[in-house]
Design a protein around this motif. Sequence first.
Motif, PDB file in Angstrom:
ATOM      1  N   MET A  64      -0.773  -4.463 -11.975  1.00  0.00           N
ATOM      2  CA  MET A  64      -0.108  -5.710 -11.553  1.00  0.00           C
ATOM      3  C   MET A  64      -0.790  -6.932 -12.170  1.00  0.00           C
ATOM      4  N   ARG A 112       1.927 -13.721  -7.126  1.00  0.00           N
ATOM      5  CA  ARG A 112       1.986 -12.301  -6.767  1.00  0.00           C
ATOM      6  C   ARG A 112       1.661 -12.229  -5.280  1.00  0.00           C
ATOM      7  N   ARG A 113       2.458 -11.510  -4.542  1.00  0.00           N
ATOM      8  CA  ARG A 113       2.277 -11.378  -3.097  1.00  0.00           C
ATOM      9  C   ARG A 113       2.128 -12.750  -2.429  1.00  0.00           C
ATOM     10  N   ARG A 129       0.824  -1.231   0.000  1.00  0.00           N
ATOM     11  CA  ARG A 129       0.000   0.000   0.000  1.00  0.00           C
ATOM     12  C   ARG A 129       0.846   1.264   0.000  1.00  0.00           C
ATOM     13  N   GLU A 166      -4.421   3.108  -5.656  1.00  0.00           N
ATOM     14  CA  GLU A 166      -4.125   1.694  -5.361  1.00  0.00           C
ATOM     15  C   GLU A 166      -4.866   0.769  -6.338  1.00  0.00           C
TER      16      GLU A 166
HETATM   17  C1  IPE Z   1       5.439  -3.931  -7.457  1.00  0.00           C
HETATM   18  O1  IPE Z   1       4.888  -2.896  -6.727  1.00  0.00           O
HETATM   19  C2  IPE Z   1       5.645  -3.538  -8.862  1.00  0.00           C
HETATM   20  C3  IPE Z   1       6.312  -2.294  -9.086  1.00  0.00           C
HETATM   21  C4  IPE Z   1       5.748  -1.311  -9.687  1.00  0.00           C
HETATM   22  C5  IPE Z   1       7.692  -2.138  -8.647  1.00  0.00           C
HETATM   23  P1  IPE Z   1       4.801  -3.025  -5.146  1.00  0.00           P
HETATM   24  O2  IPE Z   1       6.096  -3.579  -4.631  1.00  0.00           O
HETATM   25  O3  IPE Z   1       4.344  -1.734  -4.578  1.00  0.00           O
HETATM   26  O4  IPE Z   1       3.690  -4.127  -4.982  1.00  0.00           O
HETATM   27  P2  IPE Z   1       2.681  -4.433  -3.776  1.00  0.00           P
HETATM   28  O5  IPE Z   1       1.453  -3.662  -4.078  1.00  0.00           O
HETATM   29  O6  IPE Z   1       3.311  -4.037  -2.481  1.00  0.00           O
HETATM   30  O7  IPE Z   1       2.465  -5.914  -3.864  1.00  0.00           O
END
Ligand code: IPE
Length: 294
Positions: free
Chosen positions: A82, A96-97, A47, A75
């Motif tokens: 993403m 992802r995550r 975030r 966001e």
């Molecule tokens: C990942 O963003 C991709 C990029 C633009 C570097 P973040 O590292 O902010 O991703 P989240 O939202 O925390 O997963």
Amino acid sequence: MAMLKNRINHYCHLIEEQLNRFVPETSDSYNLLFEASRYTLLNGGKRLRPILTLATAELFKADPNLALAPACAVEMIHTYSMIHDDLPCMDDDDFRRGNPTLHKKYDEGFAVLAGDYLLTRAFEILADDNRLPETIRVQLIKQLAQASGGHGMIGGQIMDLQAEKTDPSLETLEMLHSKKTGALIVCAVRMGAIIGQASPIQFQLLESFALKMGLAFQVTDDILDVTAGEKKRGSLHSSDVANQKSTYVSLLGIEQAKQTAESLQQEALLSLKQLSLETSFLEALLQFVNQRTY
Ligand code: IPE
Ligand code: IPE
Ligand code: MG
Ligand code: MG
Ligand code: MG
């Protein structure tokens, strides 16, 4: 450090509560769209962008409630970017995550449409927010459209695809990173500054802080892609290496990439220090995100 984490947690709580309200589950026959969108939207991102909007507005003692919808809109755009970025036709990532990507959990059509939905919903939320005067809303919509558009994030994503398997100059890579990642981070800060009614000089200093922070953030992302491995994406393999991406690591090597991130951080700090405002949270946040491990 404890104070920084408390404030980050406080902001995350506000943001997630609001995101949950902005994209509720429904009983419509097409509820799967919302379920899929919520899957990634509420799936534990850092975030950073919405925190920047809230913290920047707070520098000017603006009512935090005024910045919450704009923060969530940024966001949502980030989350959509993403979801699309992970698709097989883009970076082809399965995690992802720490969880399966949207197109792996549902399917590719859902990932395209959930991204489209979050993109359009972000602008609906901004247009609808009647706590903000209409003139401010129009300015925020324009900022977000420009930052996510052809000369911003999407332009950067196209440059990123075009730079695969090539050896761009450092200058080109810097432009690519500034657009694909920097633009939304700058936008997040600009939105906070607009809501806080920053003076032109304050606006300029905040913008230059965010530009450097955004660039440093992506340089660190490039480093983590090879060093953090499984922790960052649930896979042992570097996605950037597999895709033959042009990154700060591929161009400079890890050590020099780390030095670049460090000097960008120092430059960002310098801009903050020139503001005669209470910037200690932003300073600590800057340091914290550059030392992140995921
Ligand atoms: C990942 O963003 C991709 C990029 C633009 C570097 P973040 O590292 O902010 O991703 P989240 O939202 O925390 O997963
Ligand atoms: C993503 O950059 C930038 C945008 C989606 C705008 P990356 O492709 O490097 O991000 P990760 O590494 O997949 O999170
Ligand atoms: Mg990418
Ligand atoms: Mg990617
Ligand atoms: Mg990356």
